[in-house]
Write a protein that holds these residues in place. Structure first.
Motif, short mmCIF file in Angstrom:
data_model
loop_
_atom_site.label_atom_id
_atom_site.label_comp_id
_atom_site.label_asym_id
_atom_site.label_seq_id
_atom_site.Cartn_x
_atom_site.Cartn_y
_atom_site.Cartn_z
N UNK A 120 -28.46 -10.59 -29.02
CA UNK A 120 -28.80 -10.84 -27.62
C UNK A 120 -27.59 -10.77 -26.72
N UNK A 121 -27.87 -10.65 -25.43
CA UNK A 121 -26.88 -10.85 -24.38
C UNK A 121 -27.43 -11.91 -23.45
N UNK A 122 -26.56 -12.74 -22.90
CA UNK A 122 -27.03 -13.81 -22.03
C UNK A 122 -25.89 -14.33 -21.16
N UNK A 123 -26.24 -15.27 -20.29
CA UNK A 123 -25.26 -15.92 -19.41
C UNK A 123 -25.02 -17.33 -19.92
N UNK A 124 -23.75 -17.69 -20.09
CA UNK A 124 -23.35 -19.04 -20.48
C UNK A 124 -22.24 -19.51 -19.55
N UNK A 125 -21.80 -20.75 -19.74
CA UNK A 125 -20.72 -21.29 -18.92
C UNK A 125 -19.63 -21.87 -19.80
N UNK A 126 -18.43 -21.95 -19.26
CA UNK A 126 -17.34 -22.62 -19.96
C UNK A 126 -17.42 -24.13 -19.76
N UNK A 127 -17.83 -24.55 -18.56
CA UNK A 127 -17.95 -25.97 -18.25
C UNK A 127 -19.41 -26.31 -17.96
N UNK A 128 -19.86 -27.53 -18.30
CA UNK A 128 -21.24 -27.93 -17.99
C UNK A 128 -21.50 -27.86 -16.49
N UNK A 129 -22.69 -27.40 -16.12
CA UNK A 129 -23.06 -27.32 -14.71
C UNK A 129 -23.44 -28.70 -14.18
N UNK A 130 -23.11 -28.99 -12.93
CA UNK A 130 -23.54 -30.27 -12.34
C UNK A 130 -25.04 -30.29 -12.10
N UNK A 131 -25.60 -31.48 -11.97
CA UNK A 131 -27.04 -31.63 -11.80
C UNK A 131 -27.54 -30.93 -10.53
N UNK A 132 -26.69 -30.87 -9.51
CA UNK A 132 -27.10 -30.20 -8.27
C UNK A 132 -27.40 -28.72 -8.49
N UNK A 133 -26.80 -28.15 -9.52
CA UNK A 133 -27.04 -26.75 -9.86
C UNK A 133 -28.14 -26.63 -10.90
N UNK A 134 -28.07 -27.45 -11.96
CA UNK A 134 -29.01 -27.31 -13.07
C UNK A 134 -30.42 -27.77 -12.72
N UNK B 129 -29.61 -22.22 -15.05
CA UNK B 129 -30.04 -22.56 -16.40
C UNK B 129 -29.06 -22.20 -17.49
N UNK B 130 -27.88 -21.70 -17.10
CA UNK B 130 -26.91 -21.29 -18.11
C UNK B 130 -26.37 -22.49 -18.88
N UNK B 131 -26.37 -22.41 -20.20
CA UNK B 131 -25.84 -23.46 -21.05
C UNK B 131 -24.33 -23.35 -21.19
N UNK B 132 -23.70 -24.51 -21.43
CA UNK B 132 -22.30 -24.50 -21.82
C UNK B 132 -22.21 -23.78 -23.17
N UNK B 133 -21.22 -22.91 -23.34
CA UNK B 133 -21.23 -21.99 -24.48
C UNK B 133 -21.23 -22.69 -25.85
N UNK B 134 -20.58 -23.83 -25.97
CA UNK B 134 -20.59 -24.52 -27.26
C UNK B 134 -21.99 -25.09 -27.55
N UNK B 135 -22.67 -25.58 -26.51
CA UNK B 135 -24.03 -26.07 -26.68
C UNK B 135 -24.98 -24.94 -27.04
N UNK B 136 -24.76 -23.79 -26.44
CA UNK B 136 -25.58 -22.60 -26.71
C UNK B 136 -25.47 -22.21 -28.18
N UNK B 137 -24.24 -22.15 -28.67
CA UNK B 137 -24.01 -21.81 -30.08
C UNK B 137 -24.62 -22.87 -31.00
N UNK B 138 -24.47 -24.15 -30.62
CA UNK B 138 -25.00 -25.23 -31.45
C UNK B 138 -26.52 -25.16 -31.56
N UNK B 139 -27.20 -24.77 -30.46
CA UNK B 139 -28.66 -24.66 -30.49
C UNK B 139 -29.11 -23.53 -31.42
N UNK B 140 -28.35 -22.44 -31.44
CA UNK B 140 -28.66 -21.34 -32.35
C UNK B 140 -28.49 -21.79 -33.80
N UNK B 141 -27.40 -22.45 -34.08
CA UNK B 141 -27.13 -22.89 -35.45
C UNK B 141 -28.12 -23.96 -35.91
#
Length: 264
Positions: free
Chosen positions: A185-199, A211-223
């Motif tokens: 896949x290809x997708x959009x992720x973030x280096x830092x968690x997004x604030x609630x005003x954005x998410x 809706x972009x996940x912090x990249x470590x959380x994204x990887x953790x969800x896949x695993x």
């Protein structure tokens, strides 16, 4: 922020509003690809991301015109003749059509999309192009209506960030994959968690940012879904067009990635 926290935070967005905004935006992508969007579209984008020009020449132009992906991953997918491929959020069908070139007539490519205009356009283009091994289904990427262990490869491009339940998307992708099957896949992720005003802002979700996940959380969800990540790479050649979107990229490290994961 853990993947569990991510999952509990995301539902704060109004899901009905989010779905309505996403459907509206991607209906326009299908019907008026020359309109004004916050993201690039079309062949120039596809080639800059790494798509093979010769392969693009072999599929309907209208599918390429409505291409709004965020990265290239088909080289990671390694699709072989005769395989079954599921495209989550298949849009107007460019990636699905390219996958069909790889599977050949003995294979099968299944597109899944919740936006009628996108799905209908993809089905029409596949029929007109003689791609008889393709089919497109209405539905949601959190609940693909397909049997367990029925798919060799799951692909997706710039869509999973739009889901308010990413762990479920990955769990369902793992469910439908055969043992040893691949998620590319290809997708959009973030280096830092997004604030609630954005998410919690459905408009920013529909813009592929909120809706972009912090990249470590994204990887953790896949695993956590039972998939092993083999390749993870960034696509600096992808860029948003609007000033606000570029600002988010700088402030929170919003970026495009692609990856390959294997079902154990």
């Amino acid at each position: 922020m853990t993947s569990t926290a991510t999952a509990s935070t995301f539902p704060a967005v109004d899901r009905d509003e989010l779905e309505a905004r996403v459907k509206s935006m991607y209906r326009e992508v299908a019907e008026t690809p020359d309109g004004d969007f916050h993201f690039e579209m079309g062949r120039a984008l596809a080639e800059r991301l790494g798509y093979d020009p010769d392969a693009l020449d072999r599929i309907p132009v209208a599918a390429i015109d409505s291409f709004a992906g965020v990265g290239h991953f088909l080289d990671l997918a390694g699709i072989q003749p005769g395989e079954t491929v599921l495209d989550l959020g298949s849009g107007s069908g460019m990636d699905s059509l390219l996958a069909a070139l790889a599977t050949g007539s003995a294979g099968r490519v299944i597109g899944l999309d919740m936006t009628d205009a996108q799905r209908e356009k993809a089905a029409r283009l596949a029929h007109e192009g003689g791609f008889d091994q393709m089919e497109f289904h209405p539905g949601y990427i959190e609940a693909p209506p397909f049997p367990d262990a029925s798919v060799d490869v799951v692909i997706s491009n710039g869509v999973i960030n739009l889901s308010a339940d990413k762990p479920r998307v990955f769990a369902e992708a793992a469910r439908v994959l055969k043992p040893g099957g691949r998620l590319a896949l290809a997708d959009i992720v973030t280096e830092s968690p997004l604030p609630e005003s954005v998410s919690c802002d459905a408009t920013l979700w529909a813009a592929c940012i909120g809706g972009a996940s912090q990249q470590d959380d994204y990887r953790a969800a896949i695993e956590a879904a039972g998939l092993v990540i083999h390749t993870f790479r960034e696509h600096p050649e992808y860029r948003f067009l609007t000033e606000s979107a570029r600002g988010a990229c700088e402030k929170w490290g919003v970026k495009s990635i692609s990856l390959l994961a294997i079902k154990a």
